[in-house]
Design an enzyme around this catalytic site. Structure first.
Site, PDB file in Angstrom:
ATOM      1  N   SER A  67       1.287  -1.291  -0.186  1.00  0.00           N
ATOM      2  CA  SER A  67      -0.098   0.163   0.095  1.00  0.00           C
ATOM      3  C   SER A  67       1.061   1.191   0.032  1.00  0.00           C
ATOM      4  CB  SER A  67      -0.716  -0.103   0.653  1.00  0.00           C
ATOM      5  OG  SER A  67      -2.443  -1.336   1.261  1.00  0.00           O
TER       6      SER A  67
HETATM    7  N1  SAH Z   1      -0.802  -5.286   4.598  1.00  0.00           N
HETATM    8  C1  SAH Z   1       0.372  -5.109   2.952  1.00  0.00           C
HETATM    9  C2  SAH Z   1      -0.473  -4.808   1.848  1.00  0.00           C
HETATM   10  C3  SAH Z   1      -0.013  -6.912   1.313  1.00  0.00           C
HETATM   11  S1  SAH Z   1      -2.025  -5.902  -0.275  1.00  0.00           S
HETATM   12  C4  SAH Z   1       1.462  -4.602   2.863  1.00  0.00           C
HETATM   13  O1  SAH Z   1       1.605  -4.045   3.774  1.00  0.00           O
HETATM   14  O2  SAH Z   1       2.485  -4.923   1.886  1.00  0.00           O
HETATM   15  C5  SAH Z   1      -3.037  -7.148  -0.020  1.00  0.00           C
HETATM   16  C6  SAH Z   1      -2.775  -8.975   0.807  1.00  0.00           C
HETATM   17  O3  SAH Z   1      -3.915  -9.424   1.016  1.00  0.00           O
HETATM   18  C7  SAH Z   1      -2.395  -9.535  -0.704  1.00  0.00           C
HETATM   19  O4  SAH Z   1      -1.135  -9.565  -0.459  1.00  0.00           O
HETATM   20  C8  SAH Z   1      -3.304 -10.572  -0.634  1.00  0.00           C
HETATM   21  O5  SAH Z   1      -2.360 -11.730  -1.689  1.00  0.00           O
HETATM   22  C9  SAH Z   1      -4.179 -10.605   0.699  1.00  0.00           C
HETATM   23  N2  SAH Z   1      -4.767 -11.080   1.002  1.00  0.00           N
HETATM   24  C10 SAH Z   1      -6.447 -11.383  -0.150  1.00  0.00           C
HETATM   25  N3  SAH Z   1      -7.536 -11.407   0.161  1.00  0.00           N
HETATM   26  C11 SAH Z   1      -6.921 -12.356   1.228  1.00  0.00           C
HETATM   27  C12 SAH Z   1      -7.574 -13.733   2.464  1.00  0.00           C
HETATM   28  N4  SAH Z   1      -8.666 -13.994   2.684  1.00  0.00           N
HETATM   29  N5  SAH Z   1      -6.355 -13.793   3.650  1.00  0.00           N
HETATM   30  C13 SAH Z   1      -5.982 -14.031   3.794  1.00  0.00           C
HETATM   31  N6  SAH Z   1      -4.283 -12.878   2.910  1.00  0.00           N
HETATM   32  C14 SAH Z   1      -5.640 -11.939   1.979  1.00  0.00           C
END
Ligand code: SAH
Length: 214
Positions: A67
């Site tokens: 993000s």
């Molecule tokens: N907090 C992260 C942002 C990640 S983007 C950072 O600081 O980099 C969102 C993430 O959510 C992705 O890696 C995606 O694979 C994960 N995601 C999406 N659906 C999910 C689920 N049901 N359970 C766990 N992770 C999930």
């Protein structure tokens, strides 16, 4: 993952980022200090390391994104952390948000569905000296019942609707921060669990990758 440029330049970039975040309206001094201390370049890919301190989302592996720093700061500020909280994060991704949380809360529990991302995040967080982060690989939409209740919950992927299962794992007076909406339009929201039910506050429009759930 790379360190990119020499530390002193990174220190200057972090200071500029903190100044930018303050101008954008982030006020919490603890959040600003932590945003100015976590090396974001360790959480991005080598190809994008030059942009690690730009206020923008960047592509990471598995088609996901880290993000934008402003959104990380805004969500963190909305959690109103005092240092004693147990926080659940859904969507570990790069681990950057977890690193920020680890310096502001007592314990962080973070769930990621892609094992490759979780393993990379575990390495990056270990390098940052974070020892209060617990990792789980699986479907975060189910939460982490064995470790519940949590004082705070942050979802860093867009839920289609209000996440009731996770809400049930939030402690009384706890705060849940999440983007809710479809791929066209999402609103970042914060809810507090009051005795009368959820009290909500809209933070801004946003764009997150979808929360994938069964
Ligand atoms: N907090 C992260 C942002 C990640 S983007 C950072 O600081 O980099 C969102 C993430 O959510 C992705 O890696 C995606 O694979 C994960 N995601 C999406 N659906 C999910 C689920 N049901 N359970 C766990 N992770 C999930």
């Amino acid at each position: 993952m790379t360190d990119g440029v020499p530390t002193s330049v990174q220190d200057l970039r972090r200071r500029d980022l903190t100044r930018h975040l303050r101008i954008q309206g982030i006020h919490d001094a603890r959040v600003l200090a932590v945003m100015g201390s976590v090396p974001r370049e360790r959480f991005v890919n080598a190809e994008t390391a030059d942009w690690a301190y730009e206020d923008r989302a960047l592509a990471i592996d598995c088609g996901q994104t880290i993000s934008q720093p402003y959104i990380v700061a805004l969500m963190t500020e909305a959690l109103e952390l005092t240092g004693s909280e147990r926080v659940l994060e859904i969507g570990t991704g790069s681990g950057y948000q977890a690193a920020i949380l680890s310096r502001l809360a007592a314990e962080v529990f973070t769930i990621e569905r892609h094992s490759e991302l979780s393993h990379q995040a575990q390495q990056a967080l270990a390098r940052c000296g974070a020892s209060n982060v617990h990792f789980h690989i699986g479907d975060g939409s189910l939460g982490w019942p064995d470790a519940a209740p949590f004082d705070r919950i942050i979802i860093t992927a867009a839920a289609q609707e209000f996440p009731t299962v996770l809400w049930d794992q939030l402690a009384p007076d706890g705060i849940l921060v999440a983007p809710v909406g479809d791929s066209e339009r999402q609103i970042l929201q914060a809810w507090r669990k009051t005795a009368e039910g959820p009290s909500s506050r809209a933070l801004c429009d946003c764009r997150f990758v979808p929360l994938v759930s069964k």
